[in-house]
Design a protein around this motif. Structure first.
Motif, PDB file in Angstrom:
ATOM      1  N   LEU A  15       1.199  -1.458  -0.183  1.00 52.68           N
ATOM      2  CA  LEU A  15      -0.174   0.011   0.105  1.00 52.68           C
ATOM      3  C   LEU A  15       0.874   1.172   0.138  1.00 52.68           C
ATOM      4  O   LEU A  15       0.416   2.440  -0.661  1.00 52.68           O
ATOM      5  CB  LEU A  15      -1.378  -0.229   1.180  1.00 52.68           C
ATOM      6  CG  LEU A  15      -2.152  -0.884   1.056  1.00 52.68           C
ATOM      7  CD1 LEU A  15      -2.315  -1.421   2.074  1.00 52.68           C
ATOM      8  CD2 LEU A  15      -3.045  -0.852  -0.259  1.00 52.68           C
ATOM      9  N   VAL A  16       1.925   1.467   0.853  1.00 48.09           N
ATOM     10  CA  VAL A  16       2.842   2.291   0.727  1.00 48.09           C
ATOM     11  C   VAL A  16       3.441   2.443  -0.538  1.00 48.09           C
ATOM     12  O   VAL A  16       3.231   3.371  -0.999  1.00 48.09           O
ATOM     13  CB  VAL A  16       3.767   2.304   1.414  1.00 48.09           C
ATOM     14  CG1 VAL A  16       5.110   2.993   1.662  1.00 48.09           C
ATOM     15  CG2 VAL A  16       3.168   2.301   3.151  1.00 48.09           C
ATOM     16  N   GLN A  17       3.982   0.996  -0.900  1.00 47.40           N
ATOM     17  CA  GLN A  17       4.651   1.508  -1.983  1.00 47.40           C
ATOM     18  C   GLN A  17       3.670   1.845  -3.619  1.00 47.40           C
ATOM     19  O   GLN A  17       3.824   2.826  -4.484  1.00 47.40           O
ATOM     20  CB  GLN A  17       5.069   0.196  -2.723  1.00 47.40           C
ATOM     21  CG  GLN A  17       6.312  -0.394  -2.524  1.00 47.40           C
ATOM     22  CD  GLN A  17       6.571  -1.691  -2.187  1.00 47.40           C
ATOM     23  OE1 GLN A  17       5.677  -2.625  -3.097  1.00 47.40           O
ATOM     24  NE2 GLN A  17       7.714  -2.084  -2.128  1.00 47.40           N
ATOM     25  N   MET A  18       2.348   1.585  -3.399  1.00 46.90           N
ATOM     26  CA  MET A  18       0.865   2.105  -4.534  1.00 46.90           C
ATOM     27  C   MET A  18       0.515   3.733  -4.243  1.00 46.90           C
ATOM     28  O   MET A  18       0.889   4.232  -5.352  1.00 46.90           O
ATOM     29  CB  MET A  18       0.159   1.249  -4.324  1.00 46.90           C
ATOM     30  CG  MET A  18      -0.064  -0.183  -4.769  1.00 46.90           C
ATOM     31  SD  MET A  18      -1.039  -1.163  -3.836  1.00 46.90           S
ATOM     32  CE  MET A  18      -2.419  -0.375  -4.804  1.00 46.90           C
ATOM     33  N   PHE A  19       0.672   3.975  -2.899  1.00 46.06           N
ATOM     34  CA  PHE A  19       0.478   5.791  -2.936  1.00 46.06           C
ATOM     35  C   PHE A  19       1.653   5.931  -2.693  1.00 46.06           C
ATOM     36  O   PHE A  19       1.172   7.520  -3.349  1.00 46.06           O
ATOM     37  CB  PHE A  19      -0.892   5.580  -1.379  1.00 46.06           C
ATOM     38  CG  PHE A  19      -1.932   5.110  -1.976  1.00 46.06           C
ATOM     39  CD1 PHE A  19      -3.403   6.113  -2.344  1.00 46.06           C
ATOM     40  CD2 PHE A  19      -2.279   4.129  -1.621  1.00 46.06           C
ATOM     41  CE1 PHE A  19      -4.274   5.787  -2.735  1.00 46.06           C
ATOM     42  CE2 PHE A  19      -3.824   3.234  -1.651  1.00 46.06           C
ATOM     43  CZ  PHE A  19      -4.459   4.187  -2.789  1.00 46.06           C
ATOM     44  N   TYR A  22       1.124   6.546  -7.142  1.00 46.83           N
ATOM     45  CA  TYR A  22       0.075   8.149  -7.347  1.00 46.83           C
ATOM     46  C   TYR A  22       0.492   9.021  -6.939  1.00 46.83           C
ATOM     47  O   TYR A  22       0.092  10.409  -7.737  1.00 46.83           O
ATOM     48  CB  TYR A  22      -0.814   7.192  -6.029  1.00 46.83           C
ATOM     49  CG  TYR A  22      -1.459   5.460  -7.248  1.00 46.83           C
ATOM     50  CD1 TYR A  22      -1.385   5.248  -8.389  1.00 46.83           C
ATOM     51  CD2 TYR A  22      -1.924   5.322  -5.819  1.00 46.83           C
ATOM     52  CE1 TYR A  22      -1.710   4.046  -8.739  1.00 46.83           C
ATOM     53  CE2 TYR A  22      -2.749   3.772  -6.111  1.00 46.83           C
ATOM     54  CZ  TYR A  22      -2.179   3.086  -7.273  1.00 46.83           C
ATOM     55  OH  TYR A  22      -2.505   1.488  -8.049  1.00 46.83           O
ATOM     56  N   LEU A  23       1.375   9.218  -5.454  1.00 48.48           N
ATOM     57  CA  LEU A  23       1.488  10.660  -5.132  1.00 48.48           C
ATOM     58  C   LEU A  23       2.243  11.254  -6.281  1.00 48.48           C
ATOM     59  O   LEU A  23       2.316  12.371  -6.725  1.00 48.48           O
ATOM     60  CB  LEU A  23       1.680  11.024  -3.168  1.00 48.48           C
ATOM     61  CG  LEU A  23       0.709  10.831  -2.753  1.00 48.48           C
ATOM     62  CD1 LEU A  23       1.539  10.169  -1.576  1.00 48.48           C
ATOM     63  CD2 LEU A  23      -0.441  11.496  -2.571  1.00 48.48           C
ATOM     64  N   LEU A  24       3.967  10.547  -6.642  1.00 49.19           N
ATOM     65  CA  LEU A  24       4.294  10.842  -6.918  1.00 49.19           C
ATOM     66  C   LEU A  24       3.799  11.700  -8.695  1.00 49.19           C
ATOM     67  O   LEU A  24       3.957  12.448  -9.005  1.00 49.19           O
ATOM     68  CB  LEU A  24       5.754   9.642  -7.734  1.00 49.19           C
ATOM     69  CG  LEU A  24       6.500   9.626  -5.847  1.00 49.19           C
ATOM     70  CD1 LEU A  24       7.133   8.444  -7.365  1.00 49.19           C
ATOM     71  CD2 LEU A  24       7.820  10.931  -6.407  1.00 49.19           C
ATOM     72  N   MET A  25       2.947  11.104  -9.033  1.00 45.74           N
ATOM     73  CA  MET A  25       2.389  11.312 -10.572  1.00 45.74           C
ATOM     74  C   MET A  25       1.369  11.782 -10.753  1.00 45.74           C
ATOM     75  O   MET A  25       0.484  12.325 -11.791  1.00 45.74           O
ATOM     76  CB  MET A  25       1.394   9.952 -10.881  1.00 45.74           C
ATOM     77  CG  MET A  25       3.585   8.928 -11.127  1.00 45.74           C
ATOM     78  SD  MET A  25       4.623   9.617 -12.151  1.00 45.74           S
ATOM     79  CE  MET A  25       3.813   9.523 -14.241  1.00 45.74           C
TER      80      MET A  25
END
Length: 134
Positions: A15-19, A22-25
C-alpha cells in the motif's frame, strides 16, 4: 487477483509503495482506482484491493487529517512523497481498522527506517500518534 492472503506487514508495504507512486504522479482518484483494478490484480489479494480502493476514496480526507497534526513549520508539500504515503496509510489504518495504533505506528516507522534513512522517523511516529482512532 491473488487467492493467497497477504500478511499485514506485506500489505502495508504494498500500500505504501502504491500510494507513493500515485502521489509522485499526482494521480486523481479515478486513475488510482482504475490502476488498482488493472495493474495490481496479480500481486494483491481481495482484501488489499478493497483497502486500496477505500484509501483512494478517502485520500483527500486522510491528507486533511494529517495536515491538522503538522506543526506550523511543516507544510504538506515539504514532506517527502514517500513519507506522505506512509502517513496516509498509517492514518487510514488508525482511523478505519481495528489494528492497534501502536502496531501500525511501529511497523510504519520501521518502513521509514528501512526506506528513507535520511528522514527522521520520529516525525512519522509523532504525527501518526496524534491521529485519533474513531
Amino acid at each position: 487477483m491473488s487467492e493467497q492472503k497477504l500478511s499485514m506487514t506485506k500489505r502495508r508495504t504494498y500500500l505504501v509503495q502504491m500510494f507513493y507512486r500515485y502521489l509522485l504522479m499526482d494521480n486523481d482518484v479515478n486513475y488510482i482506482k482504475q490502476d488498482i483494478l488493472d495493474e495490481t490484480q496479480e500481486k494483491l489479494d481481495v482484501e488489499t484491493t478493497l483497502i486500496a480502493n477505500n484509501i483512494a476514496e478517502k485520500l483527500s480526507d486522510l491528507k486533511n487529517e494529517i495536515k491538522k497534526h503538522l506543526s506550523s513549520n511543516w507544510k504538506w508539500d515539504r514532506i517527502p512523497t514517500y513519507i506522505q504515503s506512509v502517513l496516509i496509510i498509517g492514518a487510514y489504518e488508525i482511523i478505519f481498522t481495528p489494528t492497534p495504533k501502536a502496531v501500525t505506528i511501529n511497523e510504519l516507522v520501521n518502513l521509514v527506517k528501512e526506506n528513507e534513512v535520511d528522514f527522521d522517523y520520529k516525525f512519522v511516529n509523532a504525527c501518526l500518534d496524534k491521529v485519533i482512532k474513531l
